[in-house]
Design a protein around this motif. Structure first.
Motif, PDB file in Angstrom:
ATOM      1  N   VAL A 188       0.829  -1.196   0.000  1.00 49.48           N
ATOM      2  CA  VAL A 188       0.000   0.000   0.000  1.00 49.48           C
ATOM      3  C   VAL A 188       0.873   1.259   0.000  1.00 49.48           C
ATOM      4  CG1 VAL A 188      -1.737   1.297   1.286  1.00 49.48           C
ATOM      5  CG2 VAL A 188      -1.829  -1.213   1.243  1.00 49.48           C
ATOM      6  N   GLU A 226      -9.878  -3.292   3.415  1.00 45.56           N
ATOM      7  CA  GLU A 226     -10.816  -2.168   3.360  1.00 45.56           C
ATOM      8  C   GLU A 226     -11.068  -1.732   1.919  1.00 45.56           C
ATOM      9  OE1 GLU A 226     -11.080   2.517   4.808  1.00 45.56           O
ATOM     10  OE2 GLU A 226      -9.503   1.218   5.596  1.00 45.56           O
ATOM     11  N   HIS A 227     -10.024  -1.764   1.088  1.00 48.15           N
ATOM     12  CA  HIS A 227     -10.130  -1.245  -0.280  1.00 48.15           C
ATOM     13  C   HIS A 227     -10.458  -2.309  -1.322  1.00 48.15           C
ATOM     14  CE1 HIS A 227      -8.313   2.246   1.639  1.00 48.15           C
ATOM     15  NE2 HIS A 227      -8.591   2.937   0.557  1.00 48.15           N
ATOM     16  N   ALA A 240      -0.064   4.319   0.379  1.00 47.24           N
ATOM     17  CA  ALA A 240      -0.463   5.255   1.425  1.00 47.24           C
ATOM     18  C   ALA A 240       0.217   4.961   2.761  1.00 47.24           C
ATOM     19  CB  ALA A 240      -1.983   5.223   1.605  1.00 47.24           C
ATOM     20  N   THR A 256      -1.228   2.738  -5.394  1.00 49.07           N
ATOM     21  CA  THR A 256      -2.011   3.874  -4.930  1.00 49.07           C
ATOM     22  C   THR A 256      -3.463   3.450  -4.699  1.00 49.07           C
ATOM     23  OG1 THR A 256      -2.662   4.573  -7.150  1.00 49.07           O
ATOM     24  CG2 THR A 256      -0.542   5.389  -6.311  1.00 49.07           C
ATOM     25  N   ASP A 257      -4.204   4.304  -4.014  1.00 47.59           N
ATOM     26  CA  ASP A 257      -5.621   4.019  -3.775  1.00 47.59           C
ATOM     27  C   ASP A 257      -6.387   3.900  -5.091  1.00 47.59           C
ATOM     28  OD1 ASP A 257      -5.036   4.150  -1.113  1.00 47.59           O
ATOM     29  OD2 ASP A 257      -6.281   5.893  -0.669  1.00 47.59           O
ATOM     30  N   LYS A 258      -6.030   4.715  -6.070  1.00 50.09           N
ATOM     31  CA  LYS A 258      -6.715   4.651  -7.364  1.00 50.09           C
ATOM     32  C   LYS A 258      -6.471   3.302  -8.040  1.00 50.09           C
ATOM     33  CE  LYS A 258      -7.274   7.220 -11.714  1.00 50.09           C
ATOM     34  NZ  LYS A 258      -6.790   8.366 -12.526  1.00 50.09           N
ATOM     35  N   LEU A 307      -5.759   0.487  -6.439  1.00 49.42           N
ATOM     36  CA  LEU A 307      -6.505  -0.504  -5.662  1.00 49.42           C
ATOM     37  C   LEU A 307      -7.977  -0.510  -6.061  1.00 49.42           C
ATOM     38  CD1 LEU A 307      -4.961  -0.010  -2.092  1.00 49.42           C
ATOM     39  CD2 LEU A 307      -4.453  -1.827  -3.736  1.00 49.42           C
ATOM     40  N   ALA A 308      -8.547   0.666  -6.308  1.00 51.03           N
ATOM     41  CA  ALA A 308      -9.951   0.734  -6.711  1.00 51.03           C
ATOM     42  C   ALA A 308     -10.168   0.032  -8.047  1.00 51.03           C
ATOM     43  CB  ALA A 308     -10.398   2.193  -6.792  1.00 51.03           C
ATOM     44  N   TYR A 322      -5.658  -2.462   5.438  1.00 53.04           N
ATOM     45  CA  TYR A 322      -5.911  -1.445   4.410  1.00 53.04           C
ATOM     46  C   TYR A 322      -6.358  -2.105   3.102  1.00 53.04           C
ATOM     47  CZ  TYR A 322      -5.169   3.124   2.166  1.00 53.04           C
ATOM     48  OH  TYR A 322      -5.335   4.327   1.512  1.00 53.04           O
TER      49      TYR A 322
END
Length: 358
Positions: free
Chosen positions: A238, A296-297, A240, A249-251, A253-254, A293
């Motif tokens: 992760v 969660e994602h 973050a 990145t979170d993007k 992961l999405a 994390y």
């Protein structure tokens, strides 16, 4: 996550990434069958350690090493680092080492028919696990050995290859990788070449997993736009929580979640620690934070293990494959239920293979 009422049990681990074949290939002192079978040396995976730790198998990487390998354990100790990457590897070098590692895997299966099986599908992995064999899925980390006409891919696929990372961190004819840089972003230049997009299409046609772990961010998005298969990072963490360029990145992961893909938690200390240092004195709580994390994602079906055994500095609390139960027990202590541990331990990788292979 809730604590299960079930009695604790041994959780088999089918792992997303190891470099055991490279370790056996580079050591020249003894036959690889002896080193693997007797557990000699300091390697992370061998037959005795696998049996002791419930290591049920995984993606066995064939990584064509650079002519001169950077010393990541030395070069990633400073508060900030940017390890110079080696140049493109000539195809003849890559093919020689890839065939050498494939030969080792074939020899291990032949030497230990009751203990090791090369598997080509989730069904074969399940059968090997039921027979108490180490299930090996062949993977390429950096496709330098594959010519753009895919003649070598025909040969490797027939031998059992079912997963490909188009690049290791150095560039090749298929795309560009992420550097070993901390802190750093995965957004570091151009993505897939036309040859890389053709490789993705060929992998889709054959049901081969496309591994994004070393691909840069633009390459990631090129695969997302080109591929019809779930997005997969076999050994990544992760961004973050650890600002290594190797992390997601979170993007990203999405996008992986939207594709019903999977991320394998990398055990490498430098991709876990907030300071990015490759140090073995890394607490397992850091691994729990990354897993929390990711859950969660990505949800419970999108998270697995991708240890990087035999290719990285691993937290001393795990040490090697024999230490996997210590990680499982730490996750139990953090409230991970038995069904969730089975998903992370092996079920999510098998389900991913079923979704990819059709």
């Amino acid at each position: 996550m809730s604590t299960s009422a079930e009695a604790p049990a041994t959780i088999p681990v089918f792992d997303g990434h190891n470099d055991t074949l490279l370790r056996l290939y580079l050591q020249k002192a003894k036959p690889p069958e002896d080193v693997f079978g007797k557990g000699e040396g300091s390697g992370h995976i061998d037959l005795p350690k696998a049996r002791a730790g419930g290591f049920a198998g995984g993606f066995f990487a064939m990584f064509p090493p650079p002519i001169k390998m950077p010393d990541l354990s030395r070069d990633t100790q400073a508060p900030r680092y940017d390890v110079p990457l080696p140049p493109m590897l000539p195809i003849e070098n890559a093919q020689a080492s890839t065939i050498g590692m494939l030969s080792i895997m074939l020899r291990l299966e032949r030497a230990f028919p009751d203990d090791v099986a090369i598997c080509r599908s989730a069904a074969e992995i399940r059968a090997a696990m039921a027979a108490n064999k180490i299930a090996a899925l062949l993977h390429i980390e950096g496709a330098e050995a594959i010519d753009p006409d895919f003649a070598m891919l025909d040969v490797l696929y027939a031998a059992g290859l079912r997963s490909i990372g188009p690049v290791w961190s150095r560039s090749n004819i298929y795309g560009h990788g992420v550097p070993f840089r901390f802190p750093g972003s995965p957004d570091v230049g151009p993505g897939l070449t036309d040859a890389g997009k053709a490789l993705v299409a060929e992998c889709n046609r054959r049901g081969i997993v496309i591994d994004l772990s070393h691909l840069n961010e633009q390459g990631f998005w090129d695969v997302a736009a080109t591929s019809s298969a779930p997005l997969v990072a076999t050994h990544s963490n992760v961004h973050a929580l650890c600002e290594s360029a190797r992390n997601l990145t979170d993007k990203q992961l999405a996008a992986i979640k939207e594709s019903r893909g999977v991320v394998g938690l990398n055990f490498a200390a430098g991709f876990l620690r907030p300071d990015g240092s490759m140090r073995a004195d890394t607490d397992l709580d850091i691994m729990v934070r990354h897993l929390d994390y990711l859950l969660e994602h990505l949800g419970e079906e999108g998270v697995a293990f991708g240890s990087d055994f035999d290719g990285a500095v691993i937290p001393a609390a795990i040490g090697n494959a024999a230490g996997l139960p210590r990680l499982i027990e730490r996750l139990r202590g953090a409230g991970y239920s038995e069904p969730l541990l089975r998903k992370i331990g092996y079920e999510n990788w098998l389900s991913l293979l079923e979704r990819t292979q059709g």
